[in-house]
Design an enzyme around this catalytic site. Structure first.
Site, short mmCIF file in Angstrom:
data_model
loop_
_atom_site.label_atom_id
_atom_site.label_comp_id
_atom_site.label_asym_id
_atom_site.label_seq_id
_atom_site.Cartn_x
_atom_site.Cartn_y
_atom_site.Cartn_z
N HIS A 1 -7.15 -4.34 10.07
CA HIS A 1 -6.88 -4.18 8.64
C HIS A 1 -5.62 -4.94 8.21
CE1 HIS A 1 -4.48 -0.09 9.04
NE2 HIS A 1 -3.65 -1.10 9.07
N ASP B 1 0.81 -1.21 0.00
CA ASP B 1 0.00 0.00 0.00
C ASP B 1 0.85 1.27 0.00
OD1 ASP B 1 0.95 -0.31 2.59
OD2 ASP B 1 -0.99 -0.79 3.46
N GLU C 1 -9.65 -1.64 5.20
CA GLU C 1 -10.25 -1.29 6.48
C GLU C 1 -11.51 -2.12 6.72
OE1 GLU C 1 -8.42 0.33 8.22
OE2 GLU C 1 -7.88 2.34 7.54
#
Ligand code: GLP
Length: 266
Positions: free
Chosen positions: A138, A67, A143
């Site tokens: 998460h 990410d 999320e």
């Protein structure tokens, strides 16, 4: 899911570094999925040390990070690209063009997310995905309430995540970007192997929900229960909320893979 409970965080990190090293030795051209966060820092430091001693060779390794914050350019000191250079890439012999982190500063972040997913597929998929766990359950930046089959995309971060990560932004949750690009939970589940590392008592409750709870979009990490080759490494503190500890310790004493992991050695 196989679970290994280590006496403390230091043992947990050492074991994780050993598993990653073994993966690179067994398949020098491995495609590794990498994570960020404080838990990973010591693991990367151990890998860098092994690399310095020529115990592992990153020259043929390809990496894909999970990410990146949207809006942060690669040189920003809180971008995950910067984190990866600081903690790993600058210390090992990996070719920069084989390191992939979503581009948070792309003009079209949605297109960047689709392209990132395509690049993972073009590399042949991820052999081993390293994962940490957010205090809200998460994985990556998927999320609570994320689709369990989601792919790489742009997401809005939960308030709990802004609070958890505020310490890296001068303690102010208001300075943490609210949007990010993340591999999806479905993307993560496509990895051939998953290694989840969780340490510390703050994550004891969420760890129990990930491992023992029902699979639920409320706890994205619980989707790992569907993965055929997921190893979870915990320290004692993170394991302290588990109700099935006896059954887990039985497995640790009788499962050949877990017995081998318990043995010392590199
Ligand atoms: C960030 C990352 C997650 C990571 C989490 C855990 O939110 N996006 O991938 O799992 O941090 O961080 P820490 O290890 O600092 O608790």
């Amino acid at each position: 899911m196989k679970i290994m409970i280590c006496p403390d965080a230091s043992h947990a990190r050492t074991l994780a570094a050993r598993i990653l090293s073994d993966q690179i030795r067994e398949k020098p051209a491995s495609v590794l999925g990498l994570a960020t966060g404080r838990t990973m820092e010591a693991i990367y430091s151990l890998l860098a040390e092994r690399s310095r001693h020529d115990e592992i060779d990153f020259s043929a390794v390809t990496t894909f990070n999970l990410d990146e914050y949207a809006g942060l350019h690669a040189g920003h000191d809180q971008s995950y690209r910067y984190y990866m250079r600081k903690h790993l890439f600058d210390h090992v012999n990996i070719a920069p063009d084989r390191t992939h982190v979503p581009d948070g500063s792309a003009a079209d972040v949605e297109a960047e997310a689709v392209s990132y997913e395509n690049r993972i597929a073009a590399a042949g998929g991820i052999d081993l995905q390293l994962l940490g766990l957010g205090e809200n359950g998460h994985i990556g930046f998927n999320e609570p309430l994320s689709s369990l089959s989601s792919r790489t995309r742009v997401v809005t971060l939960a308030q709990a995540t802004l609070e958890q990560n505020a310490v890296m932004f001068g303690g102010d949750p208001g300075r943490v970007p609210t949007r990010a690009l993340t591999m999806g939970t479905g993307t993560i589940l496509d990895s051939r192997k998953v290694l989840l590392v969780v340490t510390g008592s703050k994550k004891a409750d969420i760890t129990a929900r990930v491992i023992e709870g029902p699979v639920s979009a409320l706890v994205p990490g619980s989707a790992l229960q569907f993965h055929p080759h997921c190893l979870v490494i915990l320290d004692n503190a993170a394991a302290s909320g588990l109700t099935q500890r006896d059954a887990i310790e039985w497995q640790m004493r009788h499962d050949p893979e877990l017995i081998a992991l318990s043995a010392d050695g590199s």
